[in-house]
Design a protein around this motif. Structure first.
Motif, short mmCIF file in Angstrom:
data_model
loop_
_atom_site.label_atom_id
_atom_site.label_comp_id
_atom_site.label_asym_id
_atom_site.label_seq_id
_atom_site.Cartn_x
_atom_site.Cartn_y
_atom_site.Cartn_z
N PHE A 85 0.80 -1.22 0.00
CA PHE A 85 0.00 0.00 0.00
C PHE A 85 0.84 1.27 0.00
N ASP A 86 2.13 1.16 0.21
CA ASP A 86 2.98 2.34 0.27
C ASP A 86 3.47 2.70 -1.13
N ALA A 87 3.73 3.96 -1.32
CA ALA A 87 4.17 4.46 -2.62
C ALA A 87 5.50 3.86 -3.06
N GLU A 88 6.35 3.51 -2.11
CA GLU A 88 7.66 2.94 -2.45
C GLU A 88 7.56 1.56 -3.06
N SER A 89 6.42 0.92 -2.92
CA SER A 89 6.22 -0.43 -3.45
C SER A 89 5.50 -0.43 -4.80
N TYR A 90 5.54 0.71 -5.48
CA TYR A 90 4.84 0.84 -6.76
C TYR A 90 5.22 -0.27 -7.74
N TYR A 91 6.45 -0.74 -7.66
CA TYR A 91 6.93 -1.72 -8.62
C TYR A 91 6.41 -3.13 -8.35
N ALA A 92 5.67 -3.33 -7.27
CA ALA A 92 5.09 -4.65 -6.99
C ALA A 92 4.20 -5.11 -8.13
N ARG A 93 3.47 -4.18 -8.73
CA ARG A 93 2.60 -4.56 -9.84
C ARG A 93 3.40 -5.07 -11.03
N PHE A 94 4.60 -4.51 -11.25
CA PHE A 94 5.42 -4.96 -12.36
C PHE A 94 6.01 -6.34 -12.08
N VAL A 95 6.35 -6.59 -10.82
CA VAL A 95 6.87 -7.90 -10.44
C VAL A 95 5.74 -8.94 -10.55
N GLU A 96 4.58 -8.60 -10.04
CA GLU A 96 3.44 -9.54 -10.01
C GLU A 96 2.92 -9.85 -11.42
N HIS A 97 2.76 -8.83 -12.25
CA HIS A 97 2.12 -9.02 -13.55
C HIS A 97 3.09 -8.99 -14.73
N GLY A 98 4.32 -8.61 -14.50
CA GLY A 98 5.29 -8.53 -15.57
C GLY A 98 5.14 -7.25 -16.37
N THR A 99 6.05 -7.06 -17.28
CA THR A 99 6.01 -5.92 -18.20
C THR A 99 6.27 -6.47 -19.60
N ARG A 100 6.36 -5.58 -20.52
CA ARG A 100 6.65 -6.00 -21.89
C ARG A 100 8.02 -6.71 -21.95
N ARG A 101 8.92 -6.30 -21.08
CA ARG A 101 10.28 -6.84 -21.14
C ARG A 101 10.62 -7.85 -20.05
N PRO A 103 9.10 -11.04 -17.50
CA PRO A 103 7.97 -11.94 -17.27
C PRO A 103 7.39 -11.73 -15.87
N PRO A 104 6.12 -12.09 -15.69
CA PRO A 104 5.52 -11.97 -14.36
C PRO A 104 6.19 -12.95 -13.38
N GLN A 105 6.28 -12.51 -12.15
CA GLN A 105 6.79 -13.34 -11.06
C GLN A 105 5.80 -13.24 -9.91
N PRO A 106 4.59 -13.79 -10.09
CA PRO A 106 3.53 -13.58 -9.11
C PRO A 106 3.82 -14.24 -7.76
N SER A 107 3.43 -13.55 -6.73
CA SER A 107 3.50 -14.12 -5.37
C SER A 107 2.18 -13.88 -4.66
N LEU A 108 1.58 -12.71 -4.82
CA LEU A 108 0.31 -12.40 -4.16
C LEU A 108 -0.83 -13.25 -4.73
N GLY A 109 -0.93 -13.34 -6.03
CA GLY A 109 -1.98 -14.14 -6.65
C GLY A 109 -1.95 -15.60 -6.24
N PRO A 110 -0.80 -16.27 -6.35
CA PRO A 110 -0.73 -17.66 -5.92
C PRO A 110 -1.00 -17.85 -4.43
N ALA A 111 -0.56 -16.90 -3.60
CA ALA A 111 -0.84 -16.99 -2.16
C ALA A 111 -2.34 -16.91 -1.91
N LEU A 112 -3.01 -16.03 -2.63
CA LEU A 112 -4.46 -15.90 -2.51
C LEU A 112 -5.15 -17.19 -2.95
N GLU A 113 -4.74 -17.74 -4.06
CA GLU A 113 -5.36 -18.98 -4.55
C GLU A 113 -5.14 -20.13 -3.57
#
Length: 133
Positions: A85-101, A103-113
């Motif tokens: 939730f903090d601004a410094e963690s903005y890049y979590a979305r890029f780690v979780e979902h990946g970018t064009r360059r 690949p995704p490295q999800p951790s929150l989604g699999p933990a939820l599932e």
């Protein structure tokens, strides 16, 4: 479901929404049991996410995502949001979902599932324990 907004990525655990009106009629012990179940589920998601989030050892602040995954509660403890939730963690979305360059490295989604499979059983066990008391 993962949610995105201005620099934050998180999930919401709230399988109790349909019961909200009826909860006011229930014994306080049942409400406490449900709150305990939601808390345990949220903590399980947080802990699994922190355990599995990738750590970039080439970065100076390589444990930030691991250390900053948190829980926010609302609806009298019957709903929880887990994530960054903090601004410094903005890049979590890029780690979780990946970018064009990258690949995704999800951790929150699999933990939820993983917790989704246990959530109903956890709540049921907590309520049954109160009803047997």
């Amino acid at each position: 479901m993962a949610r995105r907004n201005a620099g934050a990525i998180h999930v919401r655990i709230d399988g109790i929404a349909r019961l909200r009106h009826r909860l006011s009629e229930l014994e306080p012990r049942i409400l406490e049991a449900l709150q305990k179940g939601v808390k345990e589920s949220a903590e399980a998601v947080r802990d699994e996410t922190a355990r599995t989030v990738p750590v970039d050892y080439s970065e100076r602040d390589n444990h930030h995502l691991k250390d900053s995954v948190t829980i926010r509660y609302d609806d009298n403890g019957l709903a929880a949001e887990v994530g960054w939730f903090d601004a410094e963690s903005y890049y979590a979305r890029f780690v979780e979902h990946g970018t064009r360059r990258t690949p995704p490295q999800p951790s929150l989604g699999p933990a939820l599932e993983l917790e989704r499979l246990r959530y109903k059983a956890r709540l049921t066990a907590e309520v049954r324990a109160v009803l047997r008391w």
